[in-house]
Design a protein around this motif. Structure first.
Motif, mmCIF file in Angstrom:
data_model
loop_
_atom_site.group_PDB
_atom_site.id
_atom_site.type_symbol
_atom_site.label_atom_id
_atom_site.label_comp_id
_atom_site.label_asym_id
_atom_site.label_seq_id
_atom_site.Cartn_x
_atom_site.Cartn_y
_atom_site.Cartn_z
ATOM 1 N N ARG A 25 5.696 76.198 -17.247
ATOM 2 C CA ARG A 25 5.885 77.584 -17.676
ATOM 3 C C ARG A 25 7.003 78.258 -16.891
ATOM 4 N NH1 ARG A 25 0.415 78.447 -16.738
ATOM 5 N NH2 ARG A 25 0.918 80.347 -15.563
ATOM 6 N N ILE A 26 7.096 77.964 -15.612
ATOM 7 C CA ILE A 26 8.150 78.548 -14.780
ATOM 8 C C ILE A 26 9.522 78.092 -15.265
ATOM 9 C CG2 ILE A 26 9.179 78.508 -12.469
ATOM 10 C CD1 ILE A 26 6.270 78.415 -11.363
ATOM 11 N N LEU A 27 9.672 76.801 -15.551
ATOM 12 C CA LEU A 27 10.956 76.298 -16.020
ATOM 13 C C LEU A 27 11.266 76.799 -17.431
ATOM 14 C CD1 LEU A 27 10.958 72.648 -14.631
ATOM 15 C CD2 LEU A 27 12.216 74.624 -13.764
ATOM 16 N N ASP A 28 10.245 76.913 -18.271
ATOM 17 C CA ASP A 28 10.447 77.492 -19.605
ATOM 18 C C ASP A 28 11.000 78.913 -19.489
ATOM 19 O OD1 ASP A 28 9.522 75.237 -20.905
ATOM 20 O OD2 ASP A 28 7.534 76.054 -21.339
ATOM 21 N N LEU A 33 15.345 82.944 -19.892
ATOM 22 C CA LEU A 33 16.110 84.045 -19.299
ATOM 23 C C LEU A 33 17.589 83.683 -19.180
ATOM 24 C CD1 LEU A 33 13.587 85.112 -16.522
ATOM 25 C CD2 LEU A 33 14.313 86.528 -18.457
ATOM 26 N N ALA A 34 17.872 82.461 -18.734
ATOM 27 C CA ALA A 34 19.262 82.028 -18.594
ATOM 28 C C ALA A 34 19.955 81.937 -19.943
ATOM 29 C CB ALA A 34 19.327 80.684 -17.878
ATOM 30 N N GLN A 50 7.695 86.492 -16.563
ATOM 31 C CA GLN A 50 7.810 85.763 -17.831
ATOM 32 C C GLN A 50 6.856 84.568 -17.862
ATOM 33 O OE1 GLN A 50 10.041 86.652 -20.269
ATOM 34 N NE2 GLN A 50 9.830 84.900 -21.645
ATOM 35 N N ALA A 51 6.696 83.899 -16.732
ATOM 36 C CA ALA A 51 5.844 82.711 -16.660
ATOM 37 C C ALA A 51 4.382 83.046 -16.400
ATOM 38 C CB ALA A 51 6.350 81.784 -15.552
ATOM 39 N N GLN A 114 25.415 80.486 -22.291
ATOM 40 C CA GLN A 114 24.849 81.260 -21.193
ATOM 41 C C GLN A 114 23.986 80.373 -20.294
ATOM 42 O OE1 GLN A 114 25.871 84.360 -20.610
ATOM 43 N NE2 GLN A 114 24.969 85.801 -22.059
ATOM 44 N N LEU A 115 23.171 79.539 -20.924
ATOM 45 C CA LEU A 115 22.314 78.619 -20.168
ATOM 46 C C LEU A 115 23.158 77.623 -19.390
ATOM 47 C CD1 LEU A 115 19.586 77.376 -19.428
ATOM 48 C CD2 LEU A 115 19.658 76.102 -21.584
#
Length: 205
Positions: A25-28, A33-34, A50-51, A114-115
């Motif tokens: 979830r953190i990486l998602d 966001l990026a 967000q996570a 952007q990512l």
């Protein structure tokens, strides 16, 4: 804010499903966001919200924004590899196959500028404190490029030779430099493709 890595949770320490789910979830959240706002949009508090994790929990998994983004880069490369594993890589020579893999991966990353800007910028900023995450990126790239070099001779789980590792590292360096050049506006997408194909054919001739 950067916390000591002595209290963080290493990837191989994620023994329980809840821990693995939390990291996912953190990486998602980081990637989302990026994708919307690039490097500057990835703020630790925003990622935590967000996570749906506490800010302190986020820092236990990733002690800094750079750790977070480089880990996201490693996951992106891992997902590219999963896609490549589904079918044989086309090409009669190692150079043909590596060029195909890099072109496909580059095109995918260029669709999310952007990512890609956020991930490559973080990789450039990474220092010795991010060695573990950098190693993950290196292993993902080495696996992807080594598989392309070997072609039909590739065997799942077989370790690449020292020469294949060296070749993969050189090609990886060229590729990452080309991505940086594109994200900073110094080269076009077509110029990146041409540069990579020329470099791969020189390296693997």
């Amino acid at each position: 804010m950067v916390l000591s890595t002595s209290s963080t949770i290493p990837v191989d320490g994620l023994a329980s499903p809840p821990q693995r789910d939390r990291r996912r979830r953190i990486l998602d959240a980081t990637i989302e966001l990026a994708s919307r706002g690039g490097f500057d949009a990835v703020q630790m508090r925003a990622v935590a919200e967000q996570a749906d994790v506490a800010l302190g929990t986020l820092y236990r998994y990733f002690p800094s924004k750079i750790h977070l983004l480089v880990s996201a880069l490693a996951r992106q490369f891992g997902e590219i590899q999963v896609g490549l594993d589904k079918r044989p890589i086309p090409g009669d020579t190692p150079a043909d196959r590596v060029s195909f893999v890099l072109s496909r991966a580059t095109s995918g990353m260029q669709r999310q500028p952007q990512l890609t800007e956020a991930l490559t910028r973080a990789f450039m900023f990474a220092d010795s404190s991010v060695l573990g995450e950098i190693h993950q990126v290196g292993m993902a790239l080495t696996t992807m490029i080594s598989r392309a070099i070997q072609g039909d001779a590739y065997v799942e789980g077989k370790q690449p030779t020292d020469e294949e590792i060296s070749l993969a590292r050189v090609i990886s360096d060229v590729w990452l430099a080309a991505l940086v050049s594109w994200t900073t506006g110094r080269t076009t997408a077509d110029e990146v493709d041409d540069h990579l194909e020329s470099a791969v054919r020189l390296i693997l001739r």
